[in-house]
Scaffold this motif. Structure first.
Motif, short mmCIF file in Angstrom:
data_model
loop_
_atom_site.label_atom_id
_atom_site.label_comp_id
_atom_site.label_asym_id
_atom_site.label_seq_id
_atom_site.Cartn_x
_atom_site.Cartn_y
_atom_site.Cartn_z
N GLN A 704 0.83 -1.20 0.00
CA GLN A 704 0.00 0.00 0.00
C GLN A 704 0.88 1.26 0.00
O GLN A 704 1.87 1.34 0.73
CB GLN A 704 -0.90 -0.01 1.23
N PRO A 705 0.55 2.28 -0.81
CA PRO A 705 1.31 3.54 -0.78
C PRO A 705 1.18 4.21 0.58
O PRO A 705 0.29 3.89 1.37
CB PRO A 705 0.67 4.39 -1.87
N TYR A 706 2.05 5.16 0.84
CA TYR A 706 1.98 5.88 2.11
C TYR A 706 2.07 7.38 1.83
O TYR A 706 2.68 7.81 0.85
CB TYR A 706 3.12 5.45 3.04
N PRO A 707 1.45 8.20 2.67
CA PRO A 707 1.51 9.66 2.47
C PRO A 707 2.96 10.14 2.52
O PRO A 707 3.77 9.65 3.32
CB PRO A 707 0.70 10.22 3.64
N ALA A 708 3.27 11.08 1.66
CA ALA A 708 4.64 11.57 1.58
C ALA A 708 4.66 13.09 1.76
O ALA A 708 3.66 13.77 1.52
CB ALA A 708 5.25 11.21 0.23
N MET A 709 5.79 13.60 2.17
CA MET A 709 5.98 15.04 2.23
C MET A 709 6.39 15.54 0.85
O MET A 709 7.07 14.83 0.10
CB MET A 709 7.05 15.39 3.26
N ILE A 710 5.99 16.74 0.53
CA ILE A 710 6.21 17.32 -0.80
C ILE A 710 7.09 18.55 -0.67
O ILE A 710 6.78 19.47 0.09
CB ILE A 710 4.86 17.69 -1.46
N ARG A 711 8.19 18.58 -1.39
CA ARG A 711 9.07 19.76 -1.40
C ARG A 711 8.51 20.81 -2.34
O ARG A 711 8.16 20.49 -3.48
CB ARG A 711 10.49 19.36 -1.81
N VAL A 712 8.40 22.04 -1.87
CA VAL A 712 7.79 23.11 -2.67
C VAL A 712 8.75 24.30 -2.77
O VAL A 712 9.70 24.43 -1.99
CB VAL A 712 6.45 23.57 -2.07
N THR A 713 8.47 25.18 -3.70
CA THR A 713 9.32 26.36 -3.91
C THR A 713 8.94 27.52 -3.02
O THR A 713 9.70 28.49 -2.89
CB THR A 713 9.23 26.81 -5.38
N GLY A 714 7.76 27.49 -2.43
CA GLY A 714 7.34 28.54 -1.50
C GLY A 714 7.09 29.88 -2.16
O GLY A 714 6.82 29.97 -3.36
N GLU A 715 7.20 30.94 -1.36
CA GLU A 715 6.85 32.28 -1.83
C GLU A 715 7.74 32.76 -2.96
O GLU A 715 7.29 33.52 -3.82
CB GLU A 715 6.89 33.25 -0.65
#
Length: 798
Positions: A704-715
């Motif tokens: 089963q997949p698991y929730p992951a954190m997502i890297r973002v570019t922000g402001e």
């Protein structure tokens, strides 16, 4: 499994059709050599470059021009423009010996028997025994063109009549000659079905084969009815279009597209070669058509035909030829009770019955055209094809009819229609009347979920490969696990379930979302995995925006918020299903339809899949997890070190501009397809292949997949995107409202008010999606866009 293995092919003749065939082969992964004749003189541009007549660029010019046309044409002959590199060009002098290296050689030169005979005679001199050779002829005799060749060559020679354009027209008629190896014919049929995605029928070597034989006859009968009873062009097209289960182009728009000169050539082929005198007379060229050709009114390619497009001050206007004055006039729009009844009826069979059931002149026209076509199709069984289904499929795949002749006959009732035909003096073939007497009038029947087709006075099983999973028949035979008004969960065998949408246009509403939630629960408990697929016209055109618009207009913001949360929660539940989920989209897969596919473990695209997040077209942004899923893919691909900015800009452009893939292959170019996803050429196999993917994932030890954190570019990323938006606004490329939508999208895709390279949760992005979506729903201009889409079926720019 086909015994034929084709990796390299050659097409001789780089005209419109030959080049398009090469393009389709390239789309199927086959390396192709495209040849044409050597030019006899230089073009001015070649002279300026200092080229000589012996330069390879000059000698290969015609083939190269055919190849380059493939990139410029619209609609695109190629599934992906990159596939053009699978085509190599040459000429029939310098590269003739290379034909001995090919697995399949297709002749696509001018439709003249003498030219084709000469080409085959020359080809046999370099032919490698065992190589398949075929002619893309629309009606020249296969036996006649090959009669001077050796028996061995003729055993490997057949007709392969591709319909134009090859990518979009499903029909491929295979025509064996009198000496063609029968096992090779069956192997080629299987190869062309599976590898090229074609609908293949086996035709007899008779004038115009199957589809053009019946289609041309039907058009001739229609013109004769129009002339003899004084119908207008618009009246005929109103009757012979969707009301009769045929394309919107109906009769005369179709003739304009084909070209009247081309049509007369095809009709003349039957008139000159048919054995029956009465049949030859049916193909005599009507005076009207001959007069139009003599005047150069050939249709779309000459600018005038039965219709004429005229440029006016406010845009182009379509005018119609008045057959009394032979002048073009404003278009008329016929109205009648029978046409209205057909329009309101649900399903093709019901539409045809409603049209024929009227008492006005349009009902009479429909019957007078249809009765001749049905009888003609019955007369030609055995002459042009051995099987009823080959005739029906030819008309559906080659002329885009919704039902074939024998399917139509079943729909309107064989017994009452035969009785009416005979009362009107029409001779019905004996074999049809013998079936009536035997009590087996219908040409098709379903028995225990399997389709059977007429043979003699009885029936035989329809020859359908086991890989062709047919959901409607499966449902009728008791395969439904659970269902509601919008969707059903079906058992498709091997412990795999299939979730099928069947709401109007397969638009996603509460009923479909509820069924997704229940399906996940059932599959996790009782099944090996889930396929999401259907066999509607389109996979899914998006969410039910009418419901959203009504709630927004009533300012029921809590209800709008609840709807979006429910959509997001459902997609999250689908993503984290404990069993593998495989999506199988086809044709239009837009907005919410994409958001259903993105959480899947794999996607098995049909070749003809037009896939995209298009919410900006109705003034919104994706809010069912579409932004979140695309950001997660982007973050996973980049890892922890790679600069996200270039990928963010590309993703922003794709969603902000509502880009839609031009094919299942093109979905990868827009970032919608992963390396593990795949494309199936033969749409009938798509659900089977999706099921195999589910089983494969299980065999590999699915977790089963698991929730992951997502890297973002922000402001910082948001500022970069918003600056680009303002540049577009100042340049007049977008409106103020476009800029508002794009700015909100930029805030979501950059991860909101956080720093660069911040790791955020999936729920964080979902909350941003929902907030932006809610605020846009309250904008009057967004509501105008939604209303316009619902009423006009196309985006509004405001």
């Amino acid at each position: 499994m086909s015994a034929v293995q084709i990796d390299r092919a050659a097409v001789i003749g780089a005209g419109v059709m030959g080049a398009a065939i090469a393009g389709h082969l390239a789309g199927a992964g086959i390396r192709c050599l495209l040849l044409d004749v050597v030019p006899h003189q230089l073009l001015p541009d070649e002279e300026r470059k200092g080229l000589t007549i012996s330069h390879s660029a000059v000698r290969n010019r015609l083939a190269e021009q055919g190849k380059q046309r493939l990139v410029r044409m619209n609609p695109a002959p190629l599934y992906d423009a990159r596939f053009i590199h699978r085509i190599e060009t040459g000429n029939v002098e310098d590269d003739w010996e290379r034909l001995s290296e090919m697995d399949w050689i297709i002749e696509a030169v001018v439709e003249r028997l003498d030219v084709k005979q000469q080409l085959l005679s020359r080809l046999e001199q370099v032919w490698k025994p065992g190589t398949i050779v075929s002619s893309n002829t629309s009606g020249v005799s296969i036996q006649e063109m090959s009669k001077s060749c050796s028996p061995s060559f003729r055993q490997h020679f057949m007709g392969t009549h591709f319909f134009n354009p090859p990518r979009y027209m499903k029909l491929l008629e295979i025509i064996p000659g009198d000496m063609t190896d029968s096992s090779l014919v069956q192997d080629m049929k299987q190869f062309c079905e599976k590898r090229l995605g074609k609908g293949v029928v086996i035709a007899k070597d008779t004038p115009n084969f199957i589809a053009n034989r019946i289609g041309t006859y039907g058009l001739m009968m229609t013109v004769q009815e129009m002339v003899s009873h004084g119908y207008t062009i618009e009246e005929v097209d109103a009757v012979t279009g969707p009301a009769l289960g045929r394309p919107k182009s109906a009769t005369f728009r179709t003739l304009d597209l084909v070209g009247l000169d081309t049509f007369l050539h095809v009709a003349g082929n039957v008139r000159d070669r048919a054995l029956d005198e009465s049949e030859r007379r049916a193909f005599d060229i009507p005076e009207l058509l001959q007069k139009m050709v003599d005047q150069g009114w050939l249709g779309e390619k000459s600018g005038s035909g039965f219709y004429q497009k005229v440029k006016g001050a406010s845009g182009s206007v379509i005018k119609t030829l008045d057959l009394q004055t032979m002048q073009y006039r404003e278009r008329q729009h016929p109205v009648s009770s029978s046409l209205q009844a057909a329009k309101q009826a649900k399903g093709t069979a019901s539409k045809i019955k409603a049209l024929l059931g009227g008492s006005d002149k349009y009902s009479k026209l429909a019957w007078d055209v249809l009765k001749h076509v049905l009888v003609y199709a019955a007369e030609k069984l055995g002459e042009i094809a051995d099987r009823i289904e080959d005739i029906d499929q030819s008309m559906k795949w080659g002329f885009n009819w919704e039902l074939g002749p024998f399917e139509i006959w079943d729909a309107i009732g064989v017994e009452p229609s035969v009785r009416r035909m005979e009362q009107e003096g029409l001779k019905v073939p004996d074999w049809v009347k013998e079936r009536l007497e035997a009590g087996t009038a219908a040409f098709y029947r379903e028995l225990e979920g399997a389709l059977q087709v007429a043979e003699g006075k009885g029936y035989r099983p329809l020859d359908t490969p086991p890989e062709w999973i047919h959901l409607p028949r499966l449902k009728r035979s008791g395969g439904v696990i659970l269902g509601n008004s919008g969707a059903s969960l079906l058992d498709i065998g091997d412990d795999v379930a299939c979730l099928e949408f069947h709401s109007p246009n397969n638009a996603i509403g509460a009923d479909i979302l509820s069924m997704i939630q229940q399906s996940v629960d059932i599959v996790e408990k009782d099944y090996a995995g889930l396929v999401i697929a259907n066999q509607g016209r389109n996979f899914c055109v998006g969410a039910n925006i009418m419901l959203l618009l009504m709630e927004a207009q009533d300012e029921e913001w809590d209800e709008v918020d609840r709807i979006i949360r429910y959509f997001q929660d459902t997609m999250t539940k689908l993503k984290y299903c404990k069993r593998p989920v495989v999506a199988a989209p086809h044709r239009m897969t837009l907005g919410g339809g994409v958001e259903v596919c993105l959480p899947s473990d794999r996607t098995v695209f049909a070749a003809e899949t037009y896939f995209g997040l298009v919410e900006t077209g109705v003034g919104l942004i994706p809010a069912g997890g579409g932004c979140k899923e695309m950001l997660r893919r982007m973050s996973d691909l980049a890892g922890l070190e790679q600069d996200l900015t270039p990928q963010l800009q590309s993703l922003f452009e794709t969603i902000a501009m509502a880009k839609v893939s031009s094919s299942g292959f093109d979905a990868a170019n827009l970032g919608y397809a992963r390396p593990t996803d795949r494309v199936v050429m033969q749409q009938e196999r798509q659900i089977y292949e999706a099921k195999q993917s589910v089983l494969e994932l299980n065999r590999a030890g699915y977790s089963q997949p698991y929730p992951a954190m997502i890297r973002v570019t922000g402001e910082n990323g948001a500022a970069l995107l918003k600056a680009a938006v303002q540049t577009m606004l100042r340049g007049g490329y977008i409106s103020e409202h476009d800029a508002l939508i794009a700015s909100k999208l930029a805030a979501v895709l950059s991860g909101g008010a956080v720093g660069e390279n911040t790791m955020v949760s999936e729920q964080h992005i979902l909350d941003l999606e929902r907030e932006a979506f809610l605020s846009l729903c309250g904008e009057p201009k967004t509501q105008q866009r939604m209303q316009h889409m619902l009423s006009k079926g196309k985006p509004l720019r405001n």
